[in-house]
Design a protein around this motif. Structure first.
Motif, PDB file in Angstrom:
ATOM      1  N   ARG A 258      26.276  70.653  14.177  1.00 46.77           N
ATOM      2  CA  ARG A 258      25.096  69.892  14.583  1.00 46.77           C
ATOM      3  C   ARG A 258      24.041  69.963  13.487  1.00 46.77           C
ATOM      4  NH1 ARG A 258      25.257  68.723  19.971  1.00 46.77           N
ATOM      5  NH2 ARG A 258      26.679  69.924  21.261  1.00 46.77           N
ATOM      6  N   ASP A 259      23.052  69.059  13.563  1.00 44.95           N
ATOM      7  CA  ASP A 259      21.938  69.120  12.610  1.00 44.95           C
ATOM      8  C   ASP A 259      21.159  70.423  12.757  1.00 44.95           C
ATOM      9  OD1 ASP A 259      22.433  66.673  11.456  1.00 44.95           O
ATOM     10  OD2 ASP A 259      20.915  65.588  12.613  1.00 44.95           O
ATOM     11  N   VAL A 260      21.049  70.892  13.995  1.00 47.86           N
ATOM     12  CA  VAL A 260      20.333  72.136  14.261  1.00 47.86           C
ATOM     13  C   VAL A 260      21.304  73.100  14.965  1.00 47.86           C
ATOM     14  CG1 VAL A 260      18.290  73.186  15.304  1.00 47.86           C
ATOM     15  CG2 VAL A 260      18.191  70.808  14.539  1.00 47.86           C
ATOM     16  N   PRO A 261      22.057  73.889  14.183  1.00 56.25           N
ATOM     17  CA  PRO A 261      22.973  74.853  14.793  1.00 56.25           C
ATOM     18  C   PRO A 261      22.196  75.888  15.616  1.00 56.25           C
ATOM     19  CG  PRO A 261      23.343  74.682  12.424  1.00 56.25           C
ATOM     20  CD  PRO A 261      22.097  73.924  12.736  1.00 56.25           C
ATOM     21  N   ALA A 262      22.895  76.612  16.461  1.00 56.05           N
ATOM     22  CA  ALA A 262      22.253  77.575  17.350  1.00 56.05           C
ATOM     23  C   ALA A 262      21.414  78.597  16.585  1.00 56.05           C
ATOM     24  CB  ALA A 262      23.308  78.280  18.201  1.00 56.05           C
ATOM     25  N   ARG A 263      21.952  79.144  15.496  1.00 59.91           N
ATOM     26  CA  ARG A 263      21.197  80.142  14.729  1.00 59.91           C
ATOM     27  C   ARG A 263      19.888  79.542  14.220  1.00 59.91           C
ATOM     28  NH1 ARG A 263      23.307  82.314   9.044  1.00 59.91           N
ATOM     29  NH2 ARG A 263      24.735  83.631  10.209  1.00 59.91           N
ATOM     30  N   VAL A 264      19.961  78.354  13.687  1.00 60.61           N
ATOM     31  CA  VAL A 264      18.767  77.685  13.166  1.00 60.61           C
ATOM     32  C   VAL A 264      17.795  77.378  14.307  1.00 60.61           C
ATOM     33  CG1 VAL A 264      17.910  75.668  11.911  1.00 60.61           C
ATOM     34  CG2 VAL A 264      20.056  76.760  11.218  1.00 60.61           C
ATOM     35  N   GLY A 265      18.340  77.034  15.474  1.00 58.36           N
ATOM     36  CA  GLY A 265      17.501  76.775  16.640  1.00 58.36           C
ATOM     37  C   GLY A 265      16.672  77.987  17.033  1.00 58.36           C
ATOM     38  N   VAL A 266      17.258  79.172  16.926  1.00 60.00           N
ATOM     39  CA  VAL A 266      16.510  80.401  17.227  1.00 60.00           C
ATOM     40  C   VAL A 266      15.349  80.548  16.256  1.00 60.00           C
ATOM     41  CG1 VAL A 266      16.631  82.932  17.240  1.00 60.00           C
ATOM     42  CG2 VAL A 266      18.446  81.584  18.314  1.00 60.00           C
ATOM     43  N   TYR A 267      15.624  80.361  14.977  1.00 63.71           N
ATOM     44  CA  TYR A 267      14.552  80.491  13.985  1.00 63.71           C
ATOM     45  C   TYR A 267      13.505  79.391  14.159  1.00 63.71           C
ATOM     46  CZ  TYR A 267      17.163  84.179  11.754  1.00 63.71           C
ATOM     47  OH  TYR A 267      17.814  85.363  11.503  1.00 63.71           O
ATOM     48  N   LEU A 268      13.914  78.210  14.570  1.00 61.21           N
ATOM     49  CA  LEU A 268      12.971  77.133  14.844  1.00 61.21           C
ATOM     50  C   LEU A 268      12.033  77.530  15.985  1.00 61.21           C
ATOM     51  CD1 LEU A 268      11.996  74.203  14.385  1.00 61.21           C
ATOM     52  CD2 LEU A 268      13.762  73.483  15.995  1.00 61.21           C
ATOM     53  N   LEU A 269      12.593  78.106  17.049  1.00 63.83           N
ATOM     54  CA  LEU A 269      11.756  78.554  18.170  1.00 63.83           C
ATOM     55  C   LEU A 269      10.802  79.660  17.746  1.00 63.83           C
ATOM     56  CD1 LEU A 269      14.375  78.494  21.020  1.00 63.83           C
ATOM     57  CD2 LEU A 269      12.292  77.141  20.901  1.00 63.83           C
ATOM     58  N   LEU A 270      11.283  80.597  16.949  1.00 66.90           N
ATOM     59  CA  LEU A 270      10.408  81.670  16.460  1.00 66.90           C
ATOM     60  C   LEU A 270       9.294  81.108  15.584  1.00 66.90           C
ATOM     61  CD1 LEU A 270      13.083  84.403  15.640  1.00 66.90           C
ATOM     62  CD2 LEU A 270      11.509  84.349  17.591  1.00 66.90           C
ATOM     63  N   ALA A 271       9.624  80.150  14.728  1.00 68.04           N
ATOM     64  CA  ALA A 271       8.613  79.519  13.870  1.00 68.04           C
ATOM     65  C   ALA A 271       7.623  78.726  14.714  1.00 68.04           C
ATOM     66  CB  ALA A 271       9.277  78.616  12.835  1.00 68.04           C
ATOM     67  N   GLY A 272       8.098  78.106  15.790  1.00 70.27           N
ATOM     68  CA  GLY A 272       7.212  77.357  16.675  1.00 70.27           C
ATOM     69  C   GLY A 272       6.155  78.241  17.306  1.00 70.27           C
ATOM     70  N   VAL A 273       6.509  79.485  17.568  1.00 73.89           N
ATOM     71  CA  VAL A 273       5.535  80.442  18.115  1.00 73.89           C
ATOM     72  C   VAL A 273       4.499  80.801  17.055  1.00 73.89           C
ATOM     73  CG1 VAL A 273       5.278  82.789  19.018  1.00 73.89           C
ATOM     74  CG2 VAL A 273       7.160  81.356  19.793  1.00 73.89           C
ATOM     75  N   MET A 274       4.925  80.842  15.806  1.00 71.42           N
ATOM     76  CA  MET A 274       3.998  81.185  14.716  1.00 71.42           C
ATOM     77  C   MET A 274       3.044  80.045  14.386  1.00 71.42           C
ATOM     78  SD  MET A 274       6.689  83.198  12.259  1.00 71.42           S
ATOM     79  CE  MET A 274       5.596  83.191  10.870  1.00 71.42           C
ATOM     80  N   PHE A 275       3.458  78.811  14.651  1.00 74.83           N
ATOM     81  CA  PHE A 275       2.645  77.638  14.325  1.00 74.83           C
ATOM     82  C   PHE A 275       2.474  76.749  15.561  1.00 74.83           C
ATOM     83  CE2 PHE A 275       5.120  78.721  10.453  1.00 74.83           C
ATOM     84  CZ  PHE A 275       4.069  79.119   9.638  1.00 74.83           C
ATOM     85  N   PRO A 276       1.829  77.259  16.620  1.00 76.44           N
ATOM     86  CA  PRO A 276       1.752  76.487  17.874  1.00 76.44           C
ATOM     87  C   PRO A 276       0.953  75.197  17.760  1.00 76.44           C
ATOM     88  CG  PRO A 276       0.314  78.395  17.979  1.00 76.44           C
ATOM     89  CD  PRO A 276       1.109  78.514  16.705  1.00 76.44           C
ATOM     90  N   GLU A 277       0.122  75.089  16.756  1.00 77.36           N
ATOM     91  CA  GLU A 277      -0.710  73.886  16.610  1.00 77.36           C
ATOM     92  C   GLU A 277       0.034  72.725  15.946  1.00 77.36           C
ATOM     93  OE1 GLU A 277      -0.945  76.045  12.774  1.00 77.36           O
ATOM     94  OE2 GLU A 277      -0.989  76.679  14.852  1.00 77.36           O
ATOM     95  N   LEU A 278       1.232  72.981  15.426  1.00 75.92           N
ATOM     96  CA  LEU A 278       1.994  71.947  14.733  1.00 75.92           C
ATOM     97  C   LEU A 278       3.043  71.344  15.670  1.00 75.92           C
ATOM     98  CD1 LEU A 278       2.734  73.770  11.356  1.00 75.92           C
ATOM     99  CD2 LEU A 278       0.824  72.273  11.902  1.00 75.92           C
ATOM    100  N   GLY A 279       3.389  70.104  15.456  1.00 76.36           N
ATOM    101  CA  GLY A 279       4.520  69.509  16.172  1.00 76.36           C
ATOM    102  C   GLY A 279       5.815  70.033  15.588  1.00 76.36           C
ATOM    103  N   TRP A 280       6.919  69.833  16.312  1.00 76.81           N
ATOM    104  CA  TRP A 280       8.201  70.372  15.871  1.00 76.81           C
ATOM    105  C   TRP A 280       8.638  69.881  14.499  1.00 76.81           C
ATOM    106  CZ3 TRP A 280       9.587  74.722  17.716  1.00 76.81           C
ATOM    107  CH2 TRP A 280       9.217  75.077  19.010  1.00 76.81           C
ATOM    108  N   PRO A 281       8.435  68.602  14.137  1.00 74.95           N
ATOM    109  CA  PRO A 281       8.822  68.188  12.776  1.00 74.95           C
ATOM    110  C   PRO A 281       8.051  68.953  11.692  1.00 74.95           C
ATOM    111  CG  PRO A 281       8.639  66.268  14.182  1.00 74.95           C
ATOM    112  CD  PRO A 281       8.100  67.434  14.966  1.00 74.95           C
ATOM    113  N   ARG A 282       6.785  69.251  11.933  1.00 68.02           N
ATOM    114  CA  ARG A 282       6.011  70.013  10.942  1.00 68.02           C
ATOM    115  C   ARG A 282       6.417  71.480  10.938  1.00 68.02           C
ATOM    116  NH1 ARG A 282      -0.029  68.869  11.459  1.00 68.02           N
ATOM    117  NH2 ARG A 282      -0.082  70.123   9.575  1.00 68.02           N
ATOM    118  N   VAL A 283       6.778  72.022  12.096  1.00 68.33           N
ATOM    119  CA  VAL A 283       7.294  73.391  12.154  1.00 68.33           C
ATOM    120  C   VAL A 283       8.576  73.465  11.333  1.00 68.33           C
ATOM    121  CG1 VAL A 283       8.317  75.156  13.652  1.00 68.33           C
ATOM    122  CG2 VAL A 283       6.239  73.970  14.374  1.00 68.33           C
ATOM    123  N   TRP A 284       9.444  72.453  11.494  1.00 68.54           N
ATOM    124  CA  TRP A 284      10.684  72.400  10.706  1.00 68.54           C
ATOM    125  C   TRP A 284      10.354  72.410   9.214  1.00 68.54           C
ATOM    126  CZ3 TRP A 284      15.740  73.011  11.446  1.00 68.54           C
ATOM    127  CH2 TRP A 284      16.593  72.607  10.430  1.00 68.54           C
TER     128      TRP A 284
END
Length: 87
Positions: free
Chosen positions: A21-47
Motif C-alpha cells: 500500500r502507499d501507507v504500509p502499517a509501519r508507516v501508518g504508526v509513524y504517521l499517527l505519532l507525527a500527527g500527535v506532534m503536529f496537531p495543528e497541521l492537516g494530514w498531508p502536511r504531517v506527511w
C-alpha cells in the motif's frame, strides 16, 4: 520508536498489512505519532514533515484519503500496545 518495536507490535496485534500500500502499517504508526506532534497541521502536511528528511529518495505521496484509510485499518490496538510498552 525503533522499527523493531513497531513491527513486533503490529505482528502481535494482527495489524500488519496483507498487501503493498502507499501507507504500509509501519508507516501508518509513524504517521499517527507525527500527527500527535503536529496537531495543528492537516494530514498531508504531517506527511510532509514525516518524510522531509528523505530528500533524494523516491517517497510516496499518498492522498489524504489513503492516509485516512491507513488510520482506519490500524485502529487503536497497535498504539495502545506501544503505549503500554513504553510508559
Amino acid at each position: 520508536m525503533p522499527f523493531e518495536l513497531v513491527d513486533a507490535v503490529l505482528t502481535e496485534t494482527g495489524t500488519v498489512q496483507k498487501r503493498v500500500r502507499d501507507v504500509p502499517a509501519r508507516v501508518g504508526v509513524y504517521l499517527l505519532l507525527a500527527g500527535v506532534m503536529f496537531p495543528e497541521l492537516g494530514w498531508p502536511r504531517v506527511w510532509g514533515r514525516l518524510v522531509s528528511g528523505l530528500s533524494g529518495l523516491a517517497v510516496a505521496r499518498p492522498s489524504a484519503s489513503s492516509m485516512a484509510a491507513s488510520r482506519r485499518r490500524l485502529g487503536a490496538a497497535p498504539l495502545r500496545r506501544l503505549f503500554e510498552l513504553v510508559r
